[in-house]
Design an enzyme around this catalytic site. Structure first.
Site, PDB file in Angstrom:
ATOM      1  CD  GLU A 177      42.593  63.441  79.041  1.00  0.00           C
ATOM      2  OE1 GLU A 177      41.825  62.975  78.185  1.00  0.00           O
ATOM      3  OE2 GLU A 177      43.050  64.588  78.988  1.00  0.00           O
ATOM      4  CE  LYS A 219      44.922  63.193  76.310  1.00  0.00           C
ATOM      5  NZ  LYS A 219      44.369  63.370  74.962  1.00  0.00           N
TER       6      LYS A 219
END
Ligand code: 13P
Length: 339
Positions: A177, A219
């Site tokens: 992420e 992500k």
């Protein structure tokens, strides 16, 4: 490394029509959410809200996995079943946030580096034993006229790659992420430039560490105008620029792109995802791993009062259904009223 098991988990998390619920707010962050509804930051309230979400009937039709914070992974619900058992009994895969948060960099106090690599291998092994099959590490990149610095982008990419390698060694699918923050006044073009740079640096670091990409999930933030920008880009522009950026950076072996919502409203996050799936054309699944954009209405509907759990569950299920529709590009604004 059990590559087949990692790939199977990654595919299950990115299954068509489904996405991830990010319910892994640290205790201080959950305290901020609870204070929005005028409630104190107590364990019993953190547990009740999460138990309410996880026991929502039929949420498993739209939610493939849930990211938990350490406290929740070890917690029992009111009926003495563990939170992990509740999820597993519905076929929902438990995950765990393993990063230690983003901290100011020594060399650049306006920028942040995510820490938490010390002892990570041992923690991942324990989390696997406790039932987790995937994990998450969030890096944050700040945009300003002269930021990010190359040092910040590189250090965060290196840490993400080390985390991913360690996670896979322990049997956990790493969710990678790198969040480019929406704070500020920058244009969507500037966000594109920084997002492309960040993602290219991350994938170079992952290749360098020999991370098995089919056993990972990305992500990212969407390519968007800053929250205080003039003339903010519309839904079609956010969707097309985000897809253009991912096609230029995210390798085809990555099975799923699981977007964060990052301060977008619930409806914006759903509309953007749906527009991207309607445009299509990428090799990966385009899905969600939303925190606020799946929980905000449910949080207010609950309001810290157990008498409201059923209303909160209806609000959560509705958001999950709409994001499930967005996975097929078939969300429409008219569906918002069909609660
Ligand atoms: P938001 O969707 O609220 O950005 O949260 C996703 C997340 O997991 C942030 O790390």
């Amino acid at each position: 490394m059990d590559r087949a098991a990692l790939e199977a988990t990654a595919h299950a998390l990115a299954a068509p029509g489904k996405g991830i619920l990010a319910a892994d707010e640290s205790n201080p962050t959950m305290g901020k959410r609870l204070s929005q509804i005028g409630m104190p930051n107590e364990e019993r309230l953190r547990r009740e809200f999460r138990e309410t979400l996880f026991t929502t009937s039929e949420m498993e039709n739209y939610i493939s996995g849930v990211i938990l914070f350490d406290e929740t992974l070890r917690q029992s619900a009111s009926n003495n079943r563990s939170m992990v058992e509740i999820l597993q009994s519905k076929g929902v895969i438990p995950g765990i946030k393993v990063d230690g948060g983003a901290h100011s960099m020594d060399s650049a106090p306006d920028e942040k580096l995510t820490t938490g690599l010390d002892g990570l291998a041992e923690r991942c092994t324990e989390y696997y034993t406790l039932g987790a099959r995937f994990d998450k590490w969030r890096a944050v990149i700040t945009i300003s006229d002269n930021l990010p610095s190359a040092a910040c982008v590189q250090a965060n990419a290196d840490a993400l790659a080390d985390y991913a390698r360690i996670s896979q060694g322990a049997g956990l699918v790493p969710i990678i992420e790198p969040e480019v923050l929406m704070d500020g006044t920058h244009s969507i073009a500037r966000c594109y430039e920084v997002s492309e740079w960040t993602l290219n640096t991350v994938y170079a670091a992952l290749a360098d560490r020999g991370v098995h990409l089919p056993g990972t999930l990305l992500k990212p933030s969407m390519v968007n105008s800053a929250s205080d920008a003039d003339n903010r880009a519309d839904v079609e522009k956010v969707a097309s620029e985000t897809l253009r950026c991912l096609k230029a950076t995210a390798p085809a072996e990555v099975p799923g792109i699981m977007f964060l919502s990052g301060g977008q409203s619930e409806t914006e996050a759903t509309a953007h995802l749906s527009a991207m799936n309607a445009m299509g054309g990428g090799p990966w699944e385009l899905s969600f791993s939303y925190g606020r954009a799946l929980q905000q209405s449910a949080l207010y509907a609950w309001g810290g009062d157990s008498a409201n759990c059923t209303t909160a569950q209806a609000a959560f299920l509705h958001r999950a259904q709409l994001n499930g529709a967005a996975r097929y590009g078939s969300y429409t604004a008219a569906m918002e009223a069909e609660a």
